[in-house]
Scaffold this motif. Sequence first.
Motif, short mmCIF file in Angstrom:
data_model
loop_
_atom_site.label_atom_id
_atom_site.label_comp_id
_atom_site.label_asym_id
_atom_site.label_seq_id
_atom_site.Cartn_x
_atom_site.Cartn_y
_atom_site.Cartn_z
N ASN A 43 43.56 43.62 36.84
CA ASN A 43 43.56 42.78 35.64
C ASN A 43 44.07 41.38 35.96
OD1 ASN A 43 45.52 42.96 32.53
ND2 ASN A 43 43.77 41.68 33.01
N HIS A 87 37.42 45.18 44.01
CA HIS A 87 36.51 44.04 43.82
C HIS A 87 37.25 42.73 43.56
CE1 HIS A 87 32.55 46.31 43.17
NE2 HIS A 87 33.44 47.24 43.40
N GLN A 92 31.12 45.24 37.69
CA GLN A 92 31.42 46.36 36.79
C GLN A 92 32.79 46.21 36.14
OE1 GLN A 92 30.59 47.80 40.38
NE2 GLN A 92 28.65 46.88 39.73
N GLY A 93 33.05 45.01 35.68
CA GLY A 93 34.36 44.74 35.10
C GLY A 93 34.32 44.70 33.58
N THR A 94 35.38 44.17 33.01
CA THR A 94 35.50 44.08 31.56
C THR A 94 35.93 42.68 31.15
OG1 THR A 94 36.62 44.90 29.57
CG2 THR A 94 37.88 44.95 31.60
N ILE A 95 35.43 42.24 30.01
CA ILE A 95 35.79 40.91 29.52
C ILE A 95 37.09 40.93 28.72
CG2 ILE A 95 33.37 40.20 29.45
CD1 ILE A 95 33.61 40.32 26.33
N SER A 96 37.62 42.12 28.47
CA SER A 96 38.94 42.19 27.85
C SER A 96 39.70 43.37 28.41
CB SER A 96 38.86 42.30 26.33
OG SER A 96 40.17 42.31 25.81
N ALA A 97 40.64 43.09 29.29
CA ALA A 97 41.37 44.17 29.96
C ALA A 97 42.49 44.69 29.08
CB ALA A 97 41.94 43.67 31.28
N GLY A 114 35.13 52.14 36.57
CA GLY A 114 36.33 52.50 37.33
C GLY A 114 37.47 51.54 37.06
N LEU A 115 37.70 51.23 35.80
CA LEU A 115 38.72 50.23 35.43
C LEU A 115 39.98 50.92 34.93
CD1 LEU A 115 36.34 47.83 33.47
CD2 LEU A 115 37.15 47.58 35.83
N ALA A 170 39.18 42.38 33.86
CA ALA A 170 39.54 43.36 34.90
C ALA A 170 38.28 43.77 35.64
CB ALA A 170 40.21 44.60 34.30
N VAL A 171 38.46 44.01 36.92
CA VAL A 171 37.41 44.59 37.76
C VAL A 171 38.09 45.71 38.56
CG1 VAL A 171 36.05 42.47 37.96
CG2 VAL A 171 37.87 42.92 39.61
N PRO A 172 37.32 46.59 39.19
CA PRO A 172 37.97 47.55 40.08
C PRO A 172 38.84 46.80 41.09
CG PRO A 172 35.65 48.13 39.78
CD PRO A 172 35.85 46.79 39.12
N ASN A 181 40.26 51.11 45.27
CA ASN A 181 40.39 51.18 43.82
C ASN A 181 41.05 52.48 43.38
OD1 ASN A 181 39.98 49.96 41.25
ND2 ASN A 181 38.30 51.39 40.86
N LYS A 215 42.10 49.24 33.14
CA LYS A 215 42.35 48.61 31.84
C LYS A 215 41.03 48.13 31.29
CE LYS A 215 46.86 46.41 32.28
NZ LYS A 215 47.43 45.06 32.48
N ASP A 216 40.76 48.47 30.06
CA ASP A 216 39.53 48.00 29.42
C ASP A 216 39.71 48.15 27.91
OD1 ASP A 216 37.01 47.25 28.71
OD2 ASP A 216 36.01 49.04 29.48
N ASN A 217 39.96 47.05 27.25
CA ASN A 217 40.18 47.10 25.80
C ASN A 217 39.03 46.45 25.05
OD1 ASN A 217 42.51 48.59 25.82
ND2 ASN A 217 43.90 46.85 25.69
N THR A 218 37.82 46.78 25.44
CA THR A 218 36.66 46.24 24.72
C THR A 218 36.13 47.30 23.76
OG1 THR A 218 35.33 46.88 26.64
CG2 THR A 218 35.90 44.57 26.43
#
Lengths: 460, 460
Positions: free
Chosen positions: A379, A348, A412-417, B180-181, A343-345, B102, B183-186
Amino acid sequence: MSFMTELAALLDPAGILTGAQIDGYLLDNRRRYHGAAQAVVRPRSTAEVAAVMKLAHAHGVPVVPQGGNTGNCGAATPDGSGTAIVLSLERMNRVLAVDADNNTITVDAGTVVADVQAAARAAGRLFAADWGAVGSARIGGALGTNAGGVNVLHYGNMRELTLGLEVVLADGTVWDGLRGLRKDNTGYDLKQLFIGSEGTLGVITAAVLKLSPQLSAQATALVAVDSAEASVRLLRGLQDQVGERVTSFELVSRRCWELLAEHCPELPQPFDAPPAWSVLVELSDGGSSLALTERLAEALFALGFDDALLAQSVTEAQDFWRLREHIPESQRRRGTSIKHDIAVPVSHIPAFMVEAETALKAAFPDLDLVAFGHVGDGNLHYNVFLGDLGKGVYDHEPAVNAIVYEVVARHQGTISAEHGVGQLKRDQLPLYRSEIELNLMRTIKAALDPQGIMNPGKVL
Amino acid sequence: MSFMTELAALLDPAGILTGAQIDGYLLDNRRRYHGAAQAVVRPRSTAEVAAVMKLAHAHGVPVVPQGGNTGNCGAATPDGSGTAIVLSLERMNRVLAVDADNNTITVDAGTVVADVQAAARAAGRLFAADWGAVGSARIGGALGTNAGGVNVLHYGNMRELTLGLEVVLADGTVWDGLRGLRKDNTGYDLKQLFIGSEGTLGVITAAVLKLSPQLSAQATALVAVDSAEASVRLLRGLQDQVGERVTSFELVSRRCWELLAEHCPELPQPFDAPPAWSVLVELSDGGSSLALTERLAEALFALGFDDALLAQSVTEAQDFWRLREHIPESQRRRGTSIKHDIAVPVSHIPAFMVEAETALKAAFPDLDLVAFGHVGDGNLHYNVFLGDLGKGVYDHEPAVNAIVYEVVARHQGTISAEHGVGQLKRDQLPLYRSEIELNLMRTIKAALDPQGIMNPGKVL
């Protein structure tokens, strides 16, 4: 006495499985991890869970909680040492209470998600969590991974759908936090610790979940868009036009339609020539579906998105959804891929799409990219095939991940949404979360599970 | 070197206030607590907050974070020992970024809530948190207390409106979780720990907050209802009819209208003869307010609630809201009362009302009961006057609380729905939360603040 002897005294005979019986519990959903265990333990009550945890705590035996075993990151699969027990919640599967006036449902952690949906429906209410595997996923696993799905845009993840929890702690203590309150500011919100902790802090045994009004009208459309950027414009435009009726907003790339046509030919194809990008959008509201569909059509027209297929019946809407839900299946039939759940904003998403594809193509000119997902939440499921390597594709996984996750980090995202960390992403976590952050997590883990028996080797 | 000497070296002269300058910072909003402090420290940046915390940590000096000082439970007021410093965030008050695509806004913790609302509005978005004190309350305090207000029914508390936090920990470490996500399950969702912890686990210095579509239409009505039970029926009926457009649902008892008439005569009274109970209901949607008001009228008629005043203009709607928001002021003018901020499951509101009033009247036949609040969330402000005792009424507070809270407990409710615990309810917490629960909180507190310098004497 030995651990296994004492364990046998705690449960009925069907409560303990060993040997060949347990193989299905030791293999994860994506068949990447095959662990070993002393036994699979299947308690029927919170008291039995507590007794098992007390015993495991006394003997220092690792405990791997398991629900429907539908997770994507191996969080419910033990390691190969064979020292752990798998604690399956599958026999704790009752709907305990429905309070329609409070809009809540109280369930055992082993209740199948679809059964919670059905019980809510029977009370004239909606339990909004929904994703492909709800027919076998169980509430405890959904809570442990803070599961998402296709309704998050409007209703939130499992975290937002939870009001209260009952949890058995690492030492067997039972915390009864089964409150059905929408507001409660008496101290720290302890349930938040356990939601999304993937069984590393305690065993969720029951939950009070939020219900919503059951909305009588749905309007569903497949909208062609030129680019990912246009999809974000469509999302914001729709929200301006129809407020928060937008309950789903799923981006689908052309490659997904091609895979569906090739590998799931039993499903009717909506497009003669699939567009580069399309969005499956759904609005929900009171009143009639016909009126809502008209309103959606007007909004799409006003926003200049006139290349749209509007579902004219419930059946047609279901067909659209069936296609969306079969994208993972069409990929499975295509072969093995390297999957990402990033997931990213939302703002983005367009840049991410361009930059990630460019970077990947530079390294892997022949790649076959399949992107789709919950773009309303930022996501994406962003999956990479490399020819027909079979499981050999995993040899390239570190290189592919490095490229994709570098672009994710830049945005500024996440590797696991929504899928969690489990064992799949555990070793990558330190690359994308700060040491301060990881130390905070370790502090929490050490405080709640000082012996480290709760699902060791997962997340941290 | 002494703590104060070292402190002076960290900040500009206006950053440290002492002596007579600081009196306003030492008195709580409801004027129940008057503390003492070595100084009021007013950093201008996260780096300065970190430096102050490092120093306080090295010297073992207690730190009391303070925002707008509008809290109701004394959480931002130091104790009387004079050993603490008050850490005011008031000079950290910038809107750092608005990302309209966003739907997020990033702000310093000292930003006034109304300024966040205004910045969102300027970007064509809604920041949904709203309550009486938003003109002086600051985001950090709102997050620390997980503040609620009149829009929680649809948009949630501050917790639900928060995507990311920056926090300075007890030892001065800065955790940057400003993501600013959606979803973020990290790993563990660390921000949840700090939201609602009333400054006892760290200092929130910045936040990424959720924005929503700005809805063009509002429909506002004052609806007479026979009983609290009828108000719950109205709520569920409306939600069935108009889906989730119901954004506010505030119950007002007759006694509130009488107090408003007597003590706030400058406000226009809507009723000739106020009904026993009334509900201020607001719907929000896209489209036109006229159409939405018609839809509200139809729904009320269909549900059999035809004794309703529909606001015919924005001005009239504002008049209704001004009355609602002046209920606390009318009470202040009436005198000193024993206040409760309780919640029960919405379905239990009617029984709670009857049982609590009966029990209170048995013990205090002359009591003057003022009940109002966010019944859509199960949250009531339930206040008790006993004649005109002035502050002497507090002599009866333990007895009154015991009666009210016993009924709350019987209905699985909470003694603090949205105001928090602070010092006001700290000693009552152990009566209404289990020892297991309190021990879990103490474990978290000890893990994150082993020296116990973060806002000691609050919550736990």
